[in-house]
Write a protein that holds these residues in place. Structure first.
Motif, PDB file in Angstrom:
ATOM      1  N   UNK A 243      -1.878   5.958  16.796  1.00 55.91           N
ATOM      2  CA  UNK A 243      -2.807   6.609  15.871  1.00 55.91           C
ATOM      3  C   UNK A 243      -2.533   8.105  15.784  1.00 55.91           C
ATOM      4  N   UNK A 244      -2.192   8.722  16.893  1.00 56.86           N
ATOM      5  CA  UNK A 244      -1.912  10.161  16.887  1.00 56.86           C
ATOM      6  C   UNK A 244      -0.648  10.470  16.078  1.00 56.86           C
ATOM      7  N   UNK A 245       0.384   9.643  16.206  1.00 53.06           N
ATOM      8  CA  UNK A 245       1.605   9.855  15.421  1.00 53.06           C
ATOM      9  C   UNK A 245       1.332   9.719  13.930  1.00 53.06           C
ATOM     10  N   UNK A 246       0.501   8.735  13.550  1.00 51.49           N
ATOM     11  CA  UNK A 246       0.167   8.556  12.139  1.00 51.49           C
ATOM     12  C   UNK A 246      -0.703   9.690  11.626  1.00 51.49           C
ATOM     13  N   UNK A 247      -1.568  10.214  12.468  1.00 57.52           N
ATOM     14  CA  UNK A 247      -2.370  11.369  12.071  1.00 57.52           C
ATOM     15  C   UNK A 247      -1.469  12.570  11.777  1.00 57.52           C
ATOM     16  N   UNK A 248      -0.477  12.802  12.616  1.00 55.27           N
ATOM     17  CA  UNK A 248       0.454  13.904  12.374  1.00 55.27           C
ATOM     18  C   UNK A 248       1.219  13.698  11.067  1.00 55.27           C
ATOM     19  N   UNK A 249       1.659  12.460  10.814  1.00 55.71           N
ATOM     20  CA  UNK A 249       2.392  12.183   9.572  1.00 55.71           C
ATOM     21  C   UNK A 249       1.520  12.406   8.349  1.00 55.71           C
ATOM     22  N   UNK A 250       0.239  12.055   8.469  1.00 53.06           N
ATOM     23  CA  UNK A 250      -0.674  12.221   7.335  1.00 53.06           C
ATOM     24  C   UNK A 250      -0.963  13.685   7.043  1.00 53.06           C
ATOM     25  N   UNK A 251      -0.984  14.513   8.059  1.00 55.98           N
ATOM     26  CA  UNK A 251      -1.375  15.917   7.898  1.00 55.98           C
ATOM     27  C   UNK A 251      -0.181  16.867   7.871  1.00 55.98           C
ATOM     28  N   UNK A 252       1.025  16.354   7.644  1.00 51.31           N
ATOM     29  CA  UNK A 252       2.196  17.242   7.561  1.00 51.31           C
ATOM     30  C   UNK A 252       2.116  18.183   6.368  1.00 51.31           C
ATOM     31  N   UNK A 253       1.533  17.698   5.268  1.00 49.57           N
ATOM     32  CA  UNK A 253       1.476  18.472   4.029  1.00 49.57           C
ATOM     33  C   UNK A 253       0.034  18.475   3.500  1.00 49.57           C
ATOM     34  N   UNK A 254      -0.318  19.484   2.694  1.00 46.05           N
ATOM     35  CA  UNK A 254      -1.692  19.560   2.195  1.00 46.05           C
ATOM     36  C   UNK A 254      -2.105  18.344   1.373  1.00 46.05           C
ATOM     37  N   UNK A 255      -1.187  17.787   0.593  1.00 47.89           N
ATOM     38  CA  UNK A 255      -1.506  16.654  -0.268  1.00 47.89           C
ATOM     39  C   UNK A 255      -0.456  15.568  -0.009  1.00 47.89           C
ATOM     40  N   UNK A 256      -0.839  14.549   0.746  1.00 49.61           N
ATOM     41  CA  UNK A 256       0.142  13.532   1.147  1.00 49.61           C
ATOM     42  C   UNK A 256      -0.446  12.135   1.014  1.00 49.61           C
ATOM     43  N   UNK A 257       0.452  11.188   0.887  1.00 49.49           N
ATOM     44  CA  UNK A 257       0.122   9.767   0.784  1.00 49.49           C
ATOM     45  C   UNK A 257       0.982   9.055   1.814  1.00 49.49           C
ATOM     46  N   UNK A 258       0.325   8.433   2.827  1.00 44.13           N
ATOM     47  CA  UNK A 258       1.051   7.881   3.962  1.00 44.13           C
ATOM     48  C   UNK A 258       1.290   6.386   3.783  1.00 44.13           C
ATOM     49  N   UNK A 259       2.569   6.013   3.769  1.00 44.14           N
ATOM     50  CA  UNK A 259       2.980   4.612   3.763  1.00 44.14           C
ATOM     51  C   UNK A 259       3.494   4.258   5.160  1.00 44.14           C
ATOM     52  N   UNK A 260       3.072   3.125   5.686  1.00 48.55           N
ATOM     53  CA  UNK A 260       3.483   2.710   7.027  1.00 48.55           C
ATOM     54  C   UNK A 260       4.193   1.373   6.920  1.00 48.55           C
ATOM     55  N   UNK A 261       5.445   1.344   7.418  1.00 51.39           N
ATOM     56  CA  UNK A 261       6.213   0.111   7.431  1.00 51.39           C
ATOM     57  C   UNK A 261       6.129  -0.565   8.801  1.00 51.39           C
ATOM     58  N   UNK A 262       5.873  -1.879   8.788  1.00 55.67           N
ATOM     59  CA  UNK A 262       5.754  -2.651  10.030  1.00 55.67           C
ATOM     60  C   UNK A 262       6.794  -3.756   9.994  1.00 55.67           C
ATOM     61  N   UNK A 263       7.630  -3.801  11.035  1.00 56.20           N
ATOM     62  CA  UNK A 263       8.689  -4.809  11.089  1.00 56.20           C
ATOM     63  C   UNK A 263       8.125  -6.176  11.447  1.00 56.20           C
ATOM     64  N   UNK A 264       8.785  -7.215  10.949  1.00 60.17           N
ATOM     65  CA  UNK A 264       8.333  -8.593  11.180  1.00 60.17           C
ATOM     66  C   UNK A 264       8.669  -9.039  12.599  1.00 60.17           C
ATOM     67  N   UNK A 265       8.149 -10.220  12.976  1.00 59.19           N
ATOM     68  CA  UNK A 265       8.422 -10.763  14.312  1.00 59.19           C
ATOM     69  C   UNK A 265       9.899 -11.089  14.492  1.00 59.19           C
ATOM     70  N   UNK A 266      10.492 -11.714  13.486  1.00 63.04           N
ATOM     71  CA  UNK A 266      11.899 -12.101  13.606  1.00 63.04           C
ATOM     72  C   UNK A 266      12.791 -10.889  13.853  1.00 63.04           C
ATOM     73  N   UNK A 267      12.572  -9.849  13.063  1.00 66.72           N
ATOM     74  CA  UNK A 267      13.396  -8.648  13.194  1.00 66.72           C
ATOM     75  C   UNK A 267      13.147  -7.949  14.537  1.00 66.72           C
ATOM     76  N   UNK A 268      11.889  -7.895  14.953  1.00 63.58           N
ATOM     77  CA  UNK A 268      11.541  -7.208  16.202  1.00 63.58           C
ATOM     78  C   UNK A 268      12.093  -7.969  17.406  1.00 63.58           C
ATOM     79  N   UNK A 269      11.941  -9.289  17.419  1.00 66.55           N
ATOM     80  CA  UNK A 269      12.426 -10.079  18.548  1.00 66.55           C
ATOM     81  C   UNK A 269      13.959 -10.018  18.647  1.00 66.55           C
ATOM     82  N   UNK A 270      14.597  -9.813  17.502  1.00 67.52           N
ATOM     83  CA  UNK A 270      16.060  -9.763  17.483  1.00 67.52           C
ATOM     84  C   UNK A 270      16.589  -8.460  18.053  1.00 67.52           C
ATOM     85  N   UNK A 271      15.943  -7.324  17.680  1.00 68.26           N
ATOM     86  CA  UNK A 271      16.488  -6.021  18.047  1.00 68.26           C
ATOM     87  C   UNK A 271      15.762  -5.350  19.228  1.00 68.26           C
TER      88      UNK A 271
END
Length: 328
Positions: free
Chosen positions: A54-82
């Motif tokens: 949550x703290x990392x996402x808060x920093x990403x959201x507040x990097x700029x005065x006007x921002x829109x935060x998109x968060x990508x989440x990897x799937x189980x298959x990809x995560x279990x593989x790598x």
């Protein structure tokens, strides 16, 4: 005010209405128009979502005065593989991100390595992540090409908390958590616990319950003793106050100058006055009597000089009779 979770990217259209023009970090920090927010992207596994995420996402959201935060989440298959097996499945991880207050949009099944096509599709201006090189999938740093393109913005990691730290705690204290869940109603089969270990854990739970009861009894006994001491102290203090009050009242009533002595003196004075009333004054007038002394009657004998013999008594009687004849 947030009233709903963040939407998924594949269920909504891009909210950036203005033409997507390339921005520099300096331009983004100066601020952009309301209809052209800076689109910041952050990705990760987000297993066992915690305050560090949550703290990392808060920093990403507040990097700029006007921002829109998109968060990508990897799937189980990809995560279990790598990376390895996760505690939470992909659906649980997606939902955890949707309910974070800093997230505007969630991208499911995000790629492990960002491609130009992916960045263009979602109109991403900058990528936010900690600047520690992330080696994976045969690369020393999967964000190296993003840094070279000038699209990387670093965030700070939160020390002392991570998904690996939480899993380490669970593995280290496995017996404690196994006993905890057995006590809460989970079966040995659900916990993948052997028959012998199950009996051992249940016995340990019984021992802990007994220890807890003994501890409660000790605490209650200490509390009882404390209350008794407190009550006895109060009783002694009240007794001392009452005794001082009683002694003061006693001395006030029966002391040398007490009210009882004064009352006794007053009553004894009244009794003496009743038994020996005051004599009439000597100057009170007499009724029809001369001031001379009245003669005593002839039959009254002189008490001061009684007759010494019968002859003397007869002589005095004869003299009194002669005197009476003379008066006649």
């Amino acid at each position: 005010t947030l009233t709903a979770p963040a939407p998924f990217a594949d269920e909504t259209s891009c909210q950036c209405q203005a033409p997507h023009e390339k921005l520099t970090i300096a331009q983004a920090r100066l601020g952009t128009p309301a209809d052209r927010p800076v689109r910041v992207y952050a990705d990760g596994i987000f297993d066992l979502f915690h305050s560090g995420h949550a703290r990392a996402l808060m920093q990403a959201k507040t990097l700029f005065p006007n921002s829109y935060l998109l968060v990508g989440v990897c799937s189980d298959d990809l995560t279990h593989k790598f990376k390895g097996f996760t505690v939470m499945n992909e659906t649980e991880r997606y939902e955890a991100l949707r309910h974070c207050r800093y997230v505007d949009e969630v991208i499911r099944d995000a790629p492990w390595t960002l491609t130009p096509e992916f960045l263009e599709k979602h109109k991403i201006d900058f990528v936010a992540h900690d600047d520690i090189p992330y080696s994976s999938a045969g690369s020393d740093d999967v964000y190296e090409h993003i840094k070279e393109a000038g699209m990387f913005v670093p965030t700070q990691r939160t020390e002392g908390i991570s998904t690996s730290d939480i899993i380490t705690r669970i593995v280290r204290d496995y017996d404690v958590y196994a006993r905890r869940n057995l006590q809460r109603g989970y079966t040995a089969k659900e916990l993948n616990v052997s028959f012998i270990n199950e009996k051992k854990y249940r016995f340990q739970n019984q021992v802990d319950k007994m220890k807890e009861k003994v501890k409660n009894v000790e605490e209650k006994s200490k509390e009882f003793v404390y209350k008794v001491e407190e009550k006895s102290h109060d009783l002694i203090q009240k007794w001392e106050e009452k005794s001082r009050e009683f002694i003061g009242n006693f001395l006030e009533l029966f002391g040398p100058d007490g009210a009882w002595k004064q009352m006794f003196q007053e009553r004894s004075g009244r009794m003496l006055q009743a038994f020996s009333p005051r004599q009439s004054p000597n100057s009170s007038p007499t009724r029809g009597r001369s001031p001379s002394r009245s003669p005593s009657p002839p039959w009254v004998f002189n008490k001061a000089s009684p007759p010494s013999s019968p002859k003397a008594a007869s002589a005095s009687l004869s003299s009194m009779s002669e005197g009476d004849e003379d008066e006649k």
